[in-house]
Design a protein around this motif. Structure first.
Motif, PDB file in Angstrom:
ATOM      1  N   TYR A 134       0.856  -1.272  -0.295  1.00  0.00           N
ATOM      2  CA  TYR A 134       0.021  -0.117   0.019  1.00  0.00           C
ATOM      3  C   TYR A 134       0.847   1.146  -0.195  1.00  0.00           C
ATOM      4  O   TYR A 134       0.430   2.378  -0.889  1.00  0.00           O
ATOM      5  N   GLU A 135       1.890   1.272   0.905  1.00  0.00           N
ATOM      6  CA  GLU A 135       2.732   2.350   0.826  1.00  0.00           C
ATOM      7  C   GLU A 135       3.645   2.677  -0.322  1.00  0.00           C
ATOM      8  O   GLU A 135       3.749   3.894  -0.708  1.00  0.00           O
ATOM      9  N   ASP A 191      -7.344  -6.192  -7.680  1.00  0.00           N
ATOM     10  CA  ASP A 191      -7.234  -7.166  -6.953  1.00  0.00           C
ATOM     11  C   ASP A 191      -6.178  -7.319  -5.929  1.00  0.00           C
ATOM     12  O   ASP A 191      -5.620  -8.317  -5.729  1.00  0.00           O
ATOM     13  N   LEU A 192      -6.004  -6.257  -5.296  1.00  0.00           N
ATOM     14  CA  LEU A 192      -4.611  -5.891  -4.265  1.00  0.00           C
ATOM     15  C   LEU A 192      -5.023  -6.037  -2.871  1.00  0.00           C
ATOM     16  O   LEU A 192      -4.312  -5.768  -2.024  1.00  0.00           O
ATOM     17  N   GLU A 193      -6.442  -5.871  -2.671  1.00  0.00           N
ATOM     18  CA  GLU A 193      -6.861  -5.563  -1.336  1.00  0.00           C
ATOM     19  C   GLU A 193      -6.459  -6.515  -0.373  1.00  0.00           C
ATOM     20  O   GLU A 193      -5.680  -5.987   0.734  1.00  0.00           O
ATOM     21  N   LYS A 194      -6.074  -7.747  -0.387  1.00  0.00           N
ATOM     22  CA  LYS A 194      -5.544  -8.819   0.572  1.00  0.00           C
ATOM     23  C   LYS A 194      -3.915  -8.569   0.596  1.00  0.00           C
ATOM     24  O   LYS A 194      -3.612  -9.413   1.328  1.00  0.00           O
ATOM     25  N   HIS A 195      -3.401  -7.834  -0.351  1.00  0.00           N
ATOM     26  CA  HIS A 195      -2.081  -7.945  -0.392  1.00  0.00           C
ATOM     27  C   HIS A 195      -1.339  -6.598   0.125  1.00  0.00           C
ATOM     28  O   HIS A 195      -0.215  -6.394   0.292  1.00  0.00           O
ATOM     29  N   LEU A 196      -2.155  -5.628   0.669  1.00  0.00           N
ATOM     30  CA  LEU A 196      -1.550  -4.348   0.813  1.00  0.00           C
ATOM     31  C   LEU A 196      -0.529  -4.179   2.126  1.00  0.00           C
ATOM     32  O   LEU A 196       0.331  -3.570   2.040  1.00  0.00           O
ATOM     33  N   ASN A 197      -0.776  -4.957   2.951  1.00  0.00           N
ATOM     34  CA  ASN A 197      -0.065  -4.959   4.107  1.00  0.00           C
ATOM     35  C   ASN A 197       1.520  -5.924   4.110  1.00  0.00           C
ATOM     36  O   ASN A 197       2.177  -6.017   4.950  1.00  0.00           O
ATOM     37  N   LYS A 198       1.484  -6.404   2.906  1.00  0.00           N
ATOM     38  CA  LYS A 198       2.704  -7.575   2.756  1.00  0.00           C
ATOM     39  C   LYS A 198       3.870  -6.674   2.459  1.00  0.00           C
ATOM     40  O   LYS A 198       3.827  -5.726   1.560  1.00  0.00           O
ATOM     41  N   ARG A 199       5.093  -7.087   2.859  1.00  0.00           N
ATOM     42  CA  ARG A 199       6.341  -6.621   2.144  1.00  0.00           C
ATOM     43  C   ARG A 199       6.613  -6.914   0.868  1.00  0.00           C
ATOM     44  O   ARG A 199       6.032  -7.929   0.122  1.00  0.00           O
ATOM     45  N   ARG A 205       1.146  -5.876 -10.460  1.00  0.00           N
ATOM     46  CA  ARG A 205      -0.073  -5.114 -10.150  1.00  0.00           C
ATOM     47  C   ARG A 205       0.163  -3.919  -9.262  1.00  0.00           C
ATOM     48  O   ARG A 205      -0.492  -2.739  -9.505  1.00  0.00           O
ATOM     49  N   VAL A 206       1.129  -3.946  -8.336  1.00  0.00           N
ATOM     50  CA  VAL A 206       1.338  -2.764  -7.203  1.00  0.00           C
ATOM     51  C   VAL A 206       2.069  -1.829  -7.984  1.00  0.00           C
ATOM     52  O   VAL A 206       1.965  -0.781  -7.692  1.00  0.00           O
TER      53      VAL A 206
END
Length: 251
Positions: free
Chosen positions: A91-92, A118-126, A137-138
């Motif tokens: 997300y950052e 479709d990135l909602e579930k990955h936002l807090n991942k490094r 996608r990010v």
């Protein structure tokens, strides 16, 4: 509309691009295709403004860009290696550009892009926790939140394969259509260029060898180089091309 008129680029005595002239309409997806060393990346960098012209002119919506610096062109690029910040989470990375330009997108628009990709579930991942497709996608989301006038993609699918590659291709098409976003892609893969693009620009030795829609290139190759470079490579993936065009490739 993006227009190039007699664009040439030399590095010392090495002439990389020779008299390139073409037009890309608003909302079109155009792939730049050709063998290694043909000038693909140099042409992308010239459009972006990262590399200066030796001669010629570039116009966008009638405005000359020949002396406009990269930061003022309003174009954004997604690099082959994604160029994500490893010290920031997904997300950052996506909202990083809004630090200096917060008016580019509202938070709702950011959320809409996150949903679209479709990135909602990955936002807090490094970043090192993401797959290649998720990183891509990010990187695309980070570019789109800045609302570029032109989207440039440098080998966007080279690190992907199988269903992940097909998914990213579909999303690139969806984004270009939904936002009417002119998109220019550098690729070395003929199948990728033909299946993804409205038009394909094929370079050889810094010159335009053919610039046409995919069907025209497959059925009416402009010269022997096109036949050798495109059709012989596509023979290996003949079943995929049949599926794309629902027709036979002329021998």
């Amino acid at each position: 509309m993006l227009e190039l008129k007699n664009v040439s680029k030399s590095f010392g005595s090495n002439v990389v691009l020779k008299d390139i002239s073409l037009q890309i309409d608003t909302g079109e997806i155009v792939s730049i295709l050709g063998p290694s060393g043909c000038g693909k990346t140099t042409l992308l960098n010239v459009i972006l403004g990262l590399t200066d012209l030796t001669s010629g002119q570039i116009f966008f919506d009638g405005e000359s860009l020949s002396n406009v610096p990269m930061k003022k062109r309003g174009f954004n690029i997604v690099f082959q290696d994604f160029a994500l910040f490893p010290n920031l989470n997904a997300y950052e990375n996506i909202v990083y550009g809004l630090r200096n330009n917060p008016q580019a997108s509202t938070m709702q628009e950011v959320r809409d892009l996150i949903d679209l990709l479709d990135l909602e579930k990955h936002l807090n991942k490094r970043i090192d926790e993401l797959s290649g497709g998720q990183k891509q996608r990010v990187a695309i989301a980070r570019t789109l939140v800045m609302k570029p006038r032109l989207l440039l993609l440098d080998e966007p699918l080279s690190a992907l394969d199988g269903m992940i590659k097909e998914s990213i291709k579909a999303r690139i098409k969806q984004i270009a259509r939904q936002f009417n976003l002119t998109t220019v892609i550098v690729t070395h893969d003929p199948e990728e260029a033909l299946s993804l693009s409205d038009k394909v620009l094929i370079l050889n030795g810094g010159l335009i060898s053919q610039y046409a829609d995919p069907l025209s290139i497959v059925h009416k190759p402009a010269n022997t180089f096109i036949k050798d470079f495109i059709l012989r490579q596509l023979t290996i993936k003949r079943d995929n091309i049949f599926r794309l065009f629902n027709t036979e490739i002329a021998a």
